[in-house]
Design an enzyme around this catalytic site. Sequence first.
Site, PDB file in Angstrom:
ATOM      1  N   PHE A 113     -16.292 -18.365   5.619  1.00  0.00           N
ATOM      2  CA  PHE A 113     -16.249 -19.392   4.591  1.00  0.00           C
ATOM      3  C   PHE A 113     -16.831 -20.677   5.166  1.00  0.00           C
ATOM      4  CE2 PHE A 113     -14.141 -22.439   1.677  1.00  0.00           C
ATOM      5  CZ  PHE A 113     -14.622 -21.903   0.487  1.00  0.00           C
ATOM      6  N   ASP A 184      -9.197 -15.711  10.174  1.00  0.00           N
ATOM      7  CA  ASP A 184      -8.890 -16.339   8.890  1.00  0.00           C
ATOM      8  C   ASP A 184      -8.522 -15.229   7.906  1.00  0.00           C
ATOM      9  OD1 ASP A 184      -8.901 -17.507   6.359  1.00  0.00           O
ATOM     10  OD2 ASP A 184     -10.524 -18.894   6.842  1.00  0.00           O
ATOM     11  N   TYR A 209      -2.628 -19.906  -1.925  1.00  0.00           N
ATOM     12  CA  TYR A 209      -2.874 -20.081  -3.361  1.00  0.00           C
ATOM     13  C   TYR A 209      -3.704 -18.956  -3.971  1.00  0.00           C
ATOM     14  CZ  TYR A 209      -6.987 -22.346  -1.259  1.00  0.00           C
ATOM     15  OH  TYR A 209      -8.085 -22.627  -0.482  1.00  0.00           O
ATOM     16  N   LYS A 210      -4.207 -18.052  -3.153  1.00  0.00           N
ATOM     17  CA  LYS A 210      -4.982 -16.931  -3.682  1.00  0.00           C
ATOM     18  C   LYS A 210      -4.026 -15.773  -4.018  1.00  0.00           C
ATOM     19  CE  LYS A 210      -9.412 -17.949  -1.410  1.00  0.00           C
ATOM     20  NZ  LYS A 210      -9.143 -19.260  -0.789  1.00  0.00           N
ATOM     21  N   ARG A 356     -18.084 -12.395  -8.936  1.00  0.00           N
ATOM     22  CA  ARG A 356     -16.975 -11.925  -8.110  1.00  0.00           C
ATOM     23  C   ARG A 356     -15.736 -11.661  -8.967  1.00  0.00           C
ATOM     24  NH1 ARG A 356     -14.445 -15.520  -3.214  1.00  0.00           N
ATOM     25  NH2 ARG A 356     -13.772 -16.721  -5.013  1.00  0.00           N
TER      26      ARG A 356
END
Length: 397
Positions: A113, A184, A209-210, A356
């Site tokens: 990321f 990560d 939060y995912k 996605r």
Amino acid sequence: MTDFAATKAMFELPEGVLYLDGNSLGPLPKAAGERVQNMLSAEWGQMLITGWNKAGWMGLPTGLGDRIGRLIGAEAGAVVVGDTLSIKVYQAVASALELNPQRKVVLSDNGNFPSDLYMVDGLLRSLGADYELRVVDPEQVAENITEDIAVLMLTEVDYRTGRMHDMKALTELAHANGVVTVWDLAHSAGAIPVDLSGCNADFAVGCTYKYLNGGPGAPAFIYVAPRLAQSVRPALSGWLGHEAPFAFDLDYRPGSGIERMRVGTPPVIQMTALAAAMDIWDMADMADVRAKSIELTELFIKRVEATCPELELASPRNPEQRGSQVSFKFTDGYAAMQALIARGVIGDFRAPDIMRFGFTPLYVDENDVEQAAEIVADIMRNRLWDVPEYKVRQRVT
């Protein structure tokens, strides 16, 4: 056996929406609103500052850390929650570098990321011109793990395609070459089984939060292997990472174990929402989640490829090599995704051409997948994306 019908019933899912973007932001647990309101009124409202002791606010970072730790194969007392993921990346890599003081290279890949790369680049620039961030293709990571590397920093699941690194194999290779590892888990925690302890990982970080459904801006977490926890120096020497914060000493002394990786004041309101989400995760077994995730992603790929030749699968075809998402390439992918969102199928777009879709078995089932695939087919077949308003880029894609 996880009861996915029961977990789905515990989320606020808007009528007419097929939500396939939990890999970006999980939906609201129904219990979160009441839990947060109670915290606001009964704790903050009535206890005021005494809530830090009476309501146990100060213990939330490690209490939640252990609950998340169960999902990522962490030892008890090895995870703490707080701050943002970017902060935790900086913190982990800075501490890892100090464990390898004679080496100056951090190795990563271009599937990481970008924020992770930004944070490390900024850190290394502060340390001096002799430090290097070396970025290679994901497939070239193993061959670039050499004895000049100080730290290997990778995102286990590629945020664009869902391609997975082999954490165990790469960690073993890294250690054989004297390299410290930072993983990560932003697209791993709650998506795939993770075994930090079994893989002998050194550091790991992730967001909540995912897939963990902690809400927008929910705090991040950091893992430090117990064998290192008493010796690593926290580069961000925050007040709450001090051995005795309320002694108010002018000299910093790191706290015991994972406590030393705390930095700022815990975001209690957000952690209360996260705790409600973790109640649902307490009902789930990660092996069941993974098995159902593979079923859902395989079904989606089959249906879309049968009806949408314009879409090119960007994710690994082998389900064992991808996370809990499916990505397709399409030149006008942004417009196509906006058309889907307008029809109630919410996924997202990642530049330059990735559409996605995330699949979270806690609230996505086979019927959702079938309906979503039908809508994708209709939009592609009839070029419903080819209108001007769907081509105007919004601030968040």
